[in-house]
Design a protein around this motif. Structure first.
Motif, PDB file in Angstrom:
ATOM      1  N   LYS A  37       0.857  -1.385   0.187  1.00 25.74           N
ATOM      2  CA  LYS A  37      -0.069   0.123   0.001  1.00 25.74           C
ATOM      3  C   LYS A  37       0.848   1.374  -0.002  1.00 25.74           C
ATOM      4  O   LYS A  37       0.774   2.318  -0.835  1.00 25.74           O
ATOM      5  CB  LYS A  37      -0.733  -0.043   1.218  1.00 25.74           C
ATOM      6  CG  LYS A  37      -1.743   1.162   1.533  1.00 25.74           C
ATOM      7  CD  LYS A  37      -2.804   1.056   2.483  1.00 25.74           C
ATOM      8  CE  LYS A  37      -1.950   1.213   3.760  1.00 25.74           C
ATOM      9  NZ  LYS A  37      -2.898   1.572   5.056  1.00 25.74           N
TER      10      LYS A  37
ATOM     11  N   GLU B  88      -9.627   3.345   3.726  1.00 21.61           N
ATOM     12  CA  GLU B  88      -8.235   2.706   4.019  1.00 21.61           C
ATOM     13  C   GLU B  88      -8.446   2.042   5.344  1.00 21.61           C
ATOM     14  O   GLU B  88      -7.947   0.770   5.255  1.00 21.61           O
ATOM     15  CB  GLU B  88      -7.104   3.868   4.291  1.00 21.61           C
ATOM     16  CG  GLU B  88      -5.943   3.292   4.350  1.00 21.61           C
ATOM     17  CD  GLU B  88      -4.914   4.353   4.607  1.00 21.61           C
ATOM     18  OE1 GLU B  88      -4.938   5.629   4.316  1.00 21.61           O
ATOM     19  OE2 GLU B  88      -3.632   3.928   5.008  1.00 21.61           O
TER      20      GLU B  88
ATOM     21  N   THR C 142      -5.476   7.387  -2.290  1.00 20.17           N
ATOM     22  CA  THR C 142      -5.013   6.166  -1.364  1.00 20.17           C
ATOM     23  C   THR C 142      -6.201   5.156  -0.923  1.00 20.17           C
ATOM     24  O   THR C 142      -5.780   3.865  -0.474  1.00 20.17           O
ATOM     25  CB  THR C 142      -4.465   6.877   0.125  1.00 20.17           C
ATOM     26  OG1 THR C 142      -5.603   7.735   0.409  1.00 20.17           O
ATOM     27  CG2 THR C 142      -3.217   7.476  -0.209  1.00 20.17           C
TER      28      THR C 142
ATOM     29  N   ALA D 166      -5.183   1.272  -1.309  1.00 22.26           N
ATOM     30  CA  ALA D 166      -5.479   0.339   0.024  1.00 22.26           C
ATOM     31  C   ALA D 166      -6.368  -0.866  -0.366  1.00 22.26           C
ATOM     32  O   ALA D 166      -5.821  -2.135   0.027  1.00 22.26           O
ATOM     33  CB  ALA D 166      -6.139   1.245   1.118  1.00 22.26           C
TER      34      ALA D 166
ATOM     35  N   SER E 105      -4.325  -3.130  -2.849  1.00 25.63           N
ATOM     36  CA  SER E 105      -3.264  -3.944  -2.413  1.00 25.63           C
ATOM     37  C   SER E 105      -3.640  -5.056  -1.704  1.00 25.63           C
ATOM     38  O   SER E 105      -2.930  -6.141  -1.757  1.00 25.63           O
ATOM     39  CB  SER E 105      -2.573  -3.136  -1.293  1.00 25.63           C
ATOM     40  OG  SER E 105      -1.393  -3.582  -0.712  1.00 25.63           O
TER      41      SER E 105
END
Ligand SMILES: N[C@@H](CCC(=O)N[C@@H](CS)C(=O)NCC(=O)O)C(=O)O
Length: 217
Positions: free
Chosen positions: A14, A95, A162, A166, A169
């Motif tokens: 991440k 996230e 992000t 997240a 990943s």
């Protein structure tokens, strides 16, 4: 800046996805993994003995989310988080959802059983737990994420953020464990993930970790 931790960890990946997308130079030390925590690591970097950790000169920091927050503040011109406070807050929530719910109920079961236990530790693993995760845990998680995505290109709208990193990943780790989002059940989410995987920064990250992955899988 040195990011410590084997990059096939979803939490390390991440951070790498963030650094790579925003063109921030870093060095990765892949020698630390949950199965190989060097003496002194807990004291210097991470009291919980987890990965990732960051070293930036004399400054050491634990935890992927804390590291991303630090990188955001260190490189304000990169605008890692949206300047819009509600968009930023939502990104932090997604996230967190991925780091806890998706990681705990899916990656921590499917990737852990099939790859960590089965391939890396060469132990017997529990396919029953894997099937339970696929049948019972996955549907409400992907229903929720589909509702967040809606008809948008990315989870927060038209910008890769992000929040997407997240989720991606975790999904990459799940794919190593042989699990993929069912495109019949969640067509928009599956197409969204295919699109994420085609992004140049994502392709660089995924191809860079293949060599390490090949040692295990
Ligand atoms: N909340 C932490 C989670 C980190 C984490 O759980 N890392 C795993 C590797 S994927 C780990 O180091 N596990 C070893 C352990 O739990 O002892 C973060 O975001 O950095």
């Amino acid at each position: 800046m040195k990011l410590i931790g084997i990059p096939v960890s979803p939490f390390v990946r991440k951070v790498i996805l963030v650094l790579e997308e925003h063109g921030i130079d870093f060095e990765n030390d892949p020698s630390v993994s949950p199965l190989s925590v060097p003496e002194g690591y807990r004291e210097k970097y991470h009291p919980l003995g987890k990965i990732p950790a960051l070293e930036d000169g004399d400054f050491c920091l634990a935890d992927s989310s804390a590291i991303i927050a630090y990188i955001n503040d260190k490189f304000p011109e990169k605008e890692i988080f949206s300047k819009d406070i509600q968009t930023k807050a939502k990104s932090l929530w997604i996230e967190e959802y991925c780091d806890t719910k998706v990681a705990g109920e899916l990656t921590g079961v499917i990737f852990f059983q099939r790859i960590v236990r089965g391939k890396i530790m060469k132990q017997e693993y529990d396919e029953g737990l894997v099937n339970n995760a696929i049948e019972n845990s996955a549907p409400p998680i992907f229903d929720y994420l589909s509702s967040v995505l809606g008809d948008q290109q990315y989870l927060l709208g038209d910008t890769y953020s992000t929040a997407d990193m997240a989720l991606l990943s975790q999904l990459v780790a799940l794919s190593y464990g042989g699990f993929h989002i069912d495109s019949m059940q969640w067509p928009k989410l599956a197409a969204y993930v295919d699109n994420l995987k085609s992004l140049p920064s994502v392709q660089r990250v995924l191809s860079a970790e293949q060599e390490i992955l090949a040692e295990f899988v």
